[in-house]
Design an enzyme around this catalytic site. Structure first.
Site, PDB file in Angstrom:
ATOM      1  N   ASP A 280     -10.703  -1.518   5.216  1.00  0.00           N
ATOM      2  CA  ASP A 280     -11.429  -2.229   4.775  1.00  0.00           C
ATOM      3  C   ASP A 280     -11.189  -3.602   3.952  1.00  0.00           C
ATOM      4  OD1 ASP A 280     -12.182   1.442   4.956  1.00  0.00           O
ATOM      5  OD2 ASP A 280     -13.028   0.365   6.183  1.00  0.00           O
TER       6      ASP A 280
ATOM      7  N   ASP B 276      -0.225   0.123  13.659  1.00  0.00           N
ATOM      8  CA  ASP B 276       1.063   1.041  14.666  1.00  0.00           C
ATOM      9  C   ASP B 276       0.881   1.031  16.286  1.00  0.00           C
ATOM     10  OD1 ASP B 276      -2.964   1.705  14.192  1.00  0.00           O
ATOM     11  OD2 ASP B 276      -2.239   1.364  15.963  1.00  0.00           O
TER      12      ASP B 276
ATOM     13  N   ASP C 275      -7.928  -5.402  13.908  1.00  0.00           N
ATOM     14  CA  ASP C 275      -7.812  -4.612  13.273  1.00  0.00           C
ATOM     15  C   ASP C 275      -7.318  -3.869  12.106  1.00  0.00           C
ATOM     16  OD1 ASP C 275      -6.096  -1.043  15.146  1.00  0.00           O
ATOM     17  OD2 ASP C 275      -7.800  -1.356  13.447  1.00  0.00           O
TER      18      ASP C 275
ATOM     19  N   GLU D  54       0.623  -8.914  11.605  1.00  0.00           N
ATOM     20  CA  GLU D  54       0.412  -7.185  10.650  1.00  0.00           C
ATOM     21  C   GLU D  54       1.014  -7.530   9.373  1.00  0.00           C
ATOM     22  OE1 GLU D  54      -0.543  -3.811  10.621  1.00  0.00           O
ATOM     23  OE2 GLU D  54       0.295  -3.944   8.388  1.00  0.00           O
TER      24      GLU D  54
ATOM     25  N   GLN E  52       0.901  -1.514   0.187  1.00  0.00           N
ATOM     26  CA  GLN E  52       0.190  -0.054   0.107  1.00  0.00           C
ATOM     27  C   GLN E  52       0.355   0.960  -0.083  1.00  0.00           C
ATOM     28  OE1 GLN E  52      -2.105  -1.371   3.393  1.00  0.00           O
ATOM     29  NE2 GLN E  52      -0.565  -1.793   4.932  1.00  0.00           N
TER      30      GLN E  52
END
Ligand code: SAM
Length: 289
Positions: A162, A88, A159, A108, A33
C-alpha cells in the site's frame, strides 16, 4: 511464534483477521520491512510484510490472474511487460504464460522477499525465475521508471504494498507520468489499489493522479478472500479507452491464442468483462466523481 498460536493482521484499527499458525517458516527484518512467512491451518503458506497479508497459497491465484491476464488480454498485443513489486513471482509467472510475451522485467525493491518466496513458496513463482524472457531486478520501481526509455513497454503491472513506506512512491504523479512516457501508444498501467470499503482514499487519490497522465482512468474488481473488506480493486490507466471495451468473444479468442484459456481458476472472459462493472460505492471513488 509458538505453533497453534494466532497471527493477527494489523491492517485496520479495530478490525482485522487472524490465522492459526501451524509452523513459522521465516521471520526476517530486511532493510525495508518486517517479513514473515508461516504455514497456516487454513490458507497454506502466508506471506506478511509489516504485519499485512500479501499473499496466501490458498487464494493468490485470484489476485495474480486478475492483475496479469486482464491488462494483457485487454491490450491484445503486449510483448514487453514491466512488473513493479510482485516479489513473490506470481505475476511474473502469469505474464510469462502468455505466448505473446517477449520480455518481462520485474523490479522488486526487496531482494529478501524474492529469496524467501522462492525458498518457502516456490509454487507461486514456479519456473518464471529462470525463464529466458524474464529479467528480475532488485531496485526501487521509481528509479527504474525514471530511466526507462520512452515507448519501451506495452504494459506496466504494479503489484506493490500500500502507499505507505517504500510503496508510497509508486502512487505519485511522477510515477504515473513516467509510466505514460515509457509506455507505447496503446499502453496501460494497472496497480494494486486496496479494498475500497476500508481504503477508499487509496482508489480516489490515485485515480485522480493517474488522470493527469492517462485519458482513460478506471478500476476493476476481484474478490480476494484474504484481502478482507469486500472487493479488492485494481487501478486502471490506459492511453486507449477502447481496451476496456473489448467484447467477451474477442477476449476469449485472445486468451485461446495466448494459451491462457482453461488454465485459470478465477479469471474467465466473462469475469474479465464483468470486473469493470463497479458497484456505486466503488465507482464514486473514481477521479472527479
Ligand atoms: N499482493 C500484495 C498486495 O496486494 O498487497 C502485494 C504483494 S508483493 C509482495 C508487494 C511487493 O511490493 C513487496 O515485495 C515490496 O517489497 C514491493 N515494493 C514496495 N515498494 C516498492 C518499490 N518502491 N519498488 C519496488 N518494489 C516495491
Amino acid at each position: 511464534m509458538a505453533i497453534d498460536s494466532w497471527v493477527h493482521e494489523t491492517l485496520y484499527a479495530g478490525w482485522g483477521q487472524r490465522f492459526l499458525v501451524k509452523r513459522e517458516l521465516a521471520r526476517v527484518k530486511s532493510a525495508f520491512q518486517d517479513i514473515m512467512v508461516f504455514e497456516s491451518h487454513s490458507h497454506g503458506r502466508v506471506l506478511l510484510l509489516d504485519g499485512v497479508v500479501q499473499i496466501t497459497e490458498a487464494d493468490e491465484f485470484v489476485y495474480q490472474e486478475m492483475l496479469a491476464h486482464v491488462p494483457l488480454l485487454a491490450h491484445g498485443a503486449a510483448k514487453r511487460v514491466l512488473i513493479i513489486g510482485a516479489g513473490d513471482g506470481g505475476v511474473l509467472r502469469r505474464v510469462l504464460q502468455h505466448g505473446t510475451t517477449e520480455r518481462a522485467v520485474m523490479v522488486e525493491i526487496d531482494g529478501e522477499v524474492i529469496r524467501l518466496a522462492r525458498e518457502f513458496m516456490p509454487g507461486i513463482g514456479g519456473d518464471a525465475w529462470t525463464d529466458p524472457r524474464a529479467e528480475v531486478i532488485v531496485g526501487d520501481g521509481i528509479d527504474y521508471v525514471r530511466q526507462a526509455p520512452a515507448a519501451s513497454f506495452d504494459a506496466v503491472i504494479v503489484d506493490s504494498t500500500d502507499p505507505i513506506g517504500v510503496g508510497e512512491v509508486l502512487f505519485t504523479d511522477e510515477f504515473y507520468a513516467n509510466c505514460a512516457r515509457l509506455l507505447t501508444g496503446r499502453g496501460l498501467v494497472v496497480n494494486q489499489c486496496g479494498v475500497p470499503f476500508m481504503q477508499a482514499d487509496e482508489l480516489r487519490e490515485t485515480s485522480r493522479r493517474r488522470a493527469k497522465s492517462f485519458p482513460d482512468v478506471f478500476a476493476y474488481v476481484a474478490a480476494v478472500p484474504t484481502y478482507v473488506g469486500g472487493f479488492m480493486t485494481l487501478g486502471w490507466a490506459a492511453k486507449d479507452a477502447g481496451l476496456r471495451e473489448v467484447g467477451v468473444e474477442e477476449i476469449r479468442r485472445r486468451a485461446m491464442a495466448a494459451g491462457i484459456l482453461g488454465t485459470t481458476r478465477y479469471w474467465t472472459p466473462e469475469i474479465h468483462q464483468g470486473a469493470f462493472n463497479l458497484p456505486p460505492y466503488i465507482a464514486e471513488q473514481l477521479s472527479g466523481r
